[in-house]
Scaffold this motif. Structure first.
Motif, PDB file in Angstrom:
ATOM      1  N   ARG A 158     -10.735  12.390 -12.173  1.00 18.49           N
ATOM      2  CA  ARG A 158     -11.191  11.572 -13.484  1.00 18.49           C
ATOM      3  C   ARG A 158      -9.901  10.952 -13.965  1.00 18.49           C
ATOM      4  N   VAL A 159      -8.988  11.525 -13.907  1.00 18.62           N
ATOM      5  CA  VAL A 159      -7.583  11.074 -14.619  1.00 18.62           C
ATOM      6  C   VAL A 159      -7.015  10.216 -13.884  1.00 18.62           C
ATOM      7  N   ASN A 160      -6.635  10.524 -12.433  1.00 21.28           N
ATOM      8  CA  ASN A 160      -6.321   9.688 -11.360  1.00 21.28           C
ATOM      9  C   ASN A 160      -6.196  10.296 -10.068  1.00 21.28           C
ATOM     10  N   ASN A 161      -6.040   9.483  -9.048  1.00 18.05           N
ATOM     11  CA  ASN A 161      -6.368   9.856  -7.687  1.00 18.05           C
ATOM     12  C   ASN A 161      -5.508   8.823  -6.838  1.00 18.05           C
ATOM     13  N   PRO A 162      -4.920   8.966  -5.696  1.00 15.31           N
ATOM     14  CA  PRO A 162      -4.020   8.030  -4.977  1.00 15.31           C
ATOM     15  C   PRO A 162      -4.811   6.887  -4.532  1.00 15.31           C
ATOM     16  N   SER A 163      -5.994   6.907  -4.240  1.00 19.78           N
ATOM     17  CA  SER A 163      -6.738   5.943  -3.822  1.00 19.78           C
ATOM     18  C   SER A 163      -7.144   4.777  -5.109  1.00 19.78           C
ATOM     19  N   ILE A 164      -7.091   5.538  -6.186  1.00 15.60           N
ATOM     20  CA  ILE A 164      -7.289   4.869  -7.487  1.00 15.60           C
ATOM     21  C   ILE A 164      -5.977   3.855  -7.824  1.00 15.60           C
ATOM     22  N   ARG A 165      -5.033   4.635  -7.722  1.00 14.03           N
ATOM     23  CA  ARG A 165      -3.718   4.221  -8.343  1.00 14.03           C
ATOM     24  C   ARG A 165      -3.228   3.185  -7.694  1.00 14.03           C
ATOM     25  N   THR A 170       0.885  -0.995  -0.051  1.00 13.73           N
ATOM     26  CA  THR A 170       0.029  -0.109  -0.062  1.00 13.73           C
ATOM     27  C   THR A 170       0.776   1.113  -0.050  1.00 13.73           C
ATOM     28  N   LYS A 171       0.729   1.962  -1.026  1.00 19.17           N
ATOM     29  CA  LYS A 171       1.588   3.173  -1.044  1.00 19.17           C
ATOM     30  C   LYS A 171       1.001   4.187  -0.245  1.00 19.17           C
ATOM     31  N   ASP A 172       1.413   4.740   0.935  1.00 16.65           N
ATOM     32  CA  ASP A 172       0.810   5.977   1.658  1.00 16.65           C
ATOM     33  C   ASP A 172       1.966   6.606   2.484  1.00 16.65           C
ATOM     34  N   GLU A 173       2.003   7.921   2.159  1.00 15.02           N
ATOM     35  CA  GLU A 173       3.125   8.563   3.072  1.00 15.02           C
ATOM     36  C   GLU A 173       3.181   8.502   4.498  1.00 15.02           C
ATOM     37  N   TYR A 174       1.818   8.069   5.130  1.00 16.32           N
ATOM     38  CA  TYR A 174       1.652   7.749   6.629  1.00 16.32           C
ATOM     39  C   TYR A 174       1.910   6.387   7.054  1.00 16.32           C
ATOM     40  N   GLY A 175       2.217   5.560   5.907  1.00 18.64           N
ATOM     41  CA  GLY A 175       2.158   3.982   6.527  1.00 18.64           C
ATOM     42  C   GLY A 175       0.998   3.253   6.753  1.00 18.64           C
ATOM     43  N   ALA A 176      -0.069   4.062   6.046  1.00 23.46           N
ATOM     44  CA  ALA A 176      -1.636   3.322   6.235  1.00 23.46           C
ATOM     45  C   ALA A 176      -1.410   1.986   5.371  1.00 23.46           C
ATOM     46  N   THR A 177      -2.194   1.010   5.974  1.00 18.51           N
ATOM     47  CA  THR A 177      -1.904  -0.457   5.539  1.00 18.51           C
ATOM     48  C   THR A 177      -3.354  -0.557   4.573  1.00 18.51           C
ATOM     49  N   ASN A 178      -4.428  -0.042   4.580  1.00 13.18           N
ATOM     50  CA  ASN A 178      -5.296   0.067   3.600  1.00 13.18           C
ATOM     51  C   ASN A 178      -5.106   1.380   3.123  1.00 13.18           C
TER      52      ASN A 178
END
Ligand SMILES: *Cc1c(COP(=O)(O)O)cnc(C)c1O
Length: 405
Positions: free
Chosen positions: A52-59, A12-20
């Protein structure tokens, strides 16, 4: 790492280390300077612009699902149909043809038929053998499209053989892997070039959100097609580059960040659920096969099924969660559906709940009689999406439903 370990350890790519992956419910992303926004718009710096083009949740979900299929990149979409429309329109131009099995999800069949209005000719094949596809390919063919388990005929195409024919003709193979999922088969490893899923089914698993995905194996030379003339520099990445730059962005079938999150939640348990779906479907198919009120049962896991040997060779330990049965008449089909207690009568599949539907009067009600027959949709046919309940209860429920008149 084995597949089941991978399902649990997808990064999971997240700058704060979220696992979901966190849900970024925002339309736009602000950048402090006009220079920065210009760079991101032109693809010269990483970053997000507009959802519409992209978003971190989608990527994040795109990367996870792509990795499960062994792809190089992926595009998440609002539905399976959006994925299929986007992927095919990304390639096609007026004057083109393509070859597809006629044993297709109803929406895909109707979409492909509608392309005739735009000067594009779908060539439908009644068989899913190499020779059936080879017979319909010609110089105008731009791709071949099949489903790993054709719905509703439940035929299992010779993906390896078909991919060889595609290579001979220099056309890509697109495979809809919704019914088998990467738990049972990874089409890119067998020579496919693009894999499609409706996430709404097994990947989500809980029937709580619609979604789709296009996965690119980056293993096809797109730049020889006229429609990719502007993307020659991208080489094998031209398919996704064009979709991101034009087709996907312009059609607007983007995934919602919330749905992306909900679809992602299905991934860790995908294999566990699929194995149980397959186990229950095989048991139920065997039970129905011997029943006096049932005329025939279609399930690739039954030994006398036309596709048994191929499915056994191709699939990793299971035959899918969908079966169909014929019961003599529409009246009997309706009676049985109405008598069932544990099977929800609705239009969906791949849910943890067991589902039934009478396809002829619902999903295929707008198709002609000839089309229905070609698609294997008979008036006495019931489709069952077998859930993960106790199999003893499912058999008992069918026993009482078949018994009552
Ligand atoms: C459901 C389904 C689709 C369409 O997906 P949606 O998410 O409903 O748009 C496409 N292909 C197959 C095999 C399906 O079962």
């Amino acid at each position: 790492m084995e597949f089941e370990t991978k399902l649990i350890n997808l990064e999971t790519k997240d700058e704060y280390g979220a696992t979901n992956t966190p849900i970024y419910m925002t339309n736009s992303f602000e950048h402090k300077t006009a220079e920065k926004l210009e760079k991101i718009f032109k693809g010269r710096a990483p970053g997000y612009v507009y959802s519409r083009v992209n978003n971190p949740s989608i990527r994040s979900v795109e990367e996870k699902i792509s990795s499960l299929e062994g792809g190089q990149s992926a595009i998440l979409s609002s539905s399976g149909m959006a994925a299929i429309a986007t992927a095919t329109l990304n390639i096609l131009q007026a004057g083109d043809e393509f070859v597809t099995s006629s044993s297709l999800f109803g929406g895909s069949y109707n979409l492909f038929k509608s392309y005739k209005k735009y000067g594009i000719k779908p060539r439908f094949s009644d068989g899913v053998e190499k020779k059936d596809i080879a017979r319909l390919i010609n110089k105008k063919t731009k791709f071949v499209f099949v489903e790993t388990i054709g719905n509703p005929r439940l035929d299992v195409p010779d993906i390896e053989g078909i991919s060889k024919i595609c290579k001979q003709w220099g056309v890509p193979l697109i495979v809809d892997n919704t019914l088998a999922t990467p738990v049972l088969i990874k089409p890119l490893e067998l020579g496919a070039n693009i894999v499609i899923h409706s996430l709404s089914k097994y990947i989500n698993g809980m029937a709580n959100s619609i979604g789709g995905v296009i996965i690119d194996g980056a293993n096809f030379n797109w730049t020889k097609f006229d429609s990719f003339a502007d993307y020659r520099r991208q080489g094998k990445l031209a398919f996704v580059a064009k979709a991101r730059g034009e087709t996907f962005r312009n059609l607007g079938g983007c995934a919602s960040p919330l749905n992306s999150f909900l679809n992602e939640l299905g991934l860790p348990t995908l294999s566990l659920r699929m194995k149980r779906h397959c186990h229950n479907a095989l048991e139920l198919a065997k039970f129905l096969l011997g029943h006096s009120e049932v005329e025939s049962v279609n399930y690739p896991g039954l030994k006398d099924n036309n596709y048994y040997n191929r499915a056994k060779d191709l699939f990793f330990g299971g035959f899918g969660g969908i079966l169909t049965l014929r019961v003599g008449s529409k009246k009997r089909a309706f009676e049985i559906i109405n008598n069932l207690n544990y099977f929800y009568n609705l239009s969906n599949l791949g849910d943890v709940k067991s589902l039934v539907i009478h396809p002829a009067s619902t999903i295929y009600s707008n198709n002609t009689k000839e089309e229905k027959e070609a698609l294997g949709v008979y008036n006495d046919l019931i489709r069952v999406s077998v859930g993960i309940e106790d199999i003893g209860d499912l058999k008992k429920d069918f026993a009482q439903a078949l018994h009552r008149k």
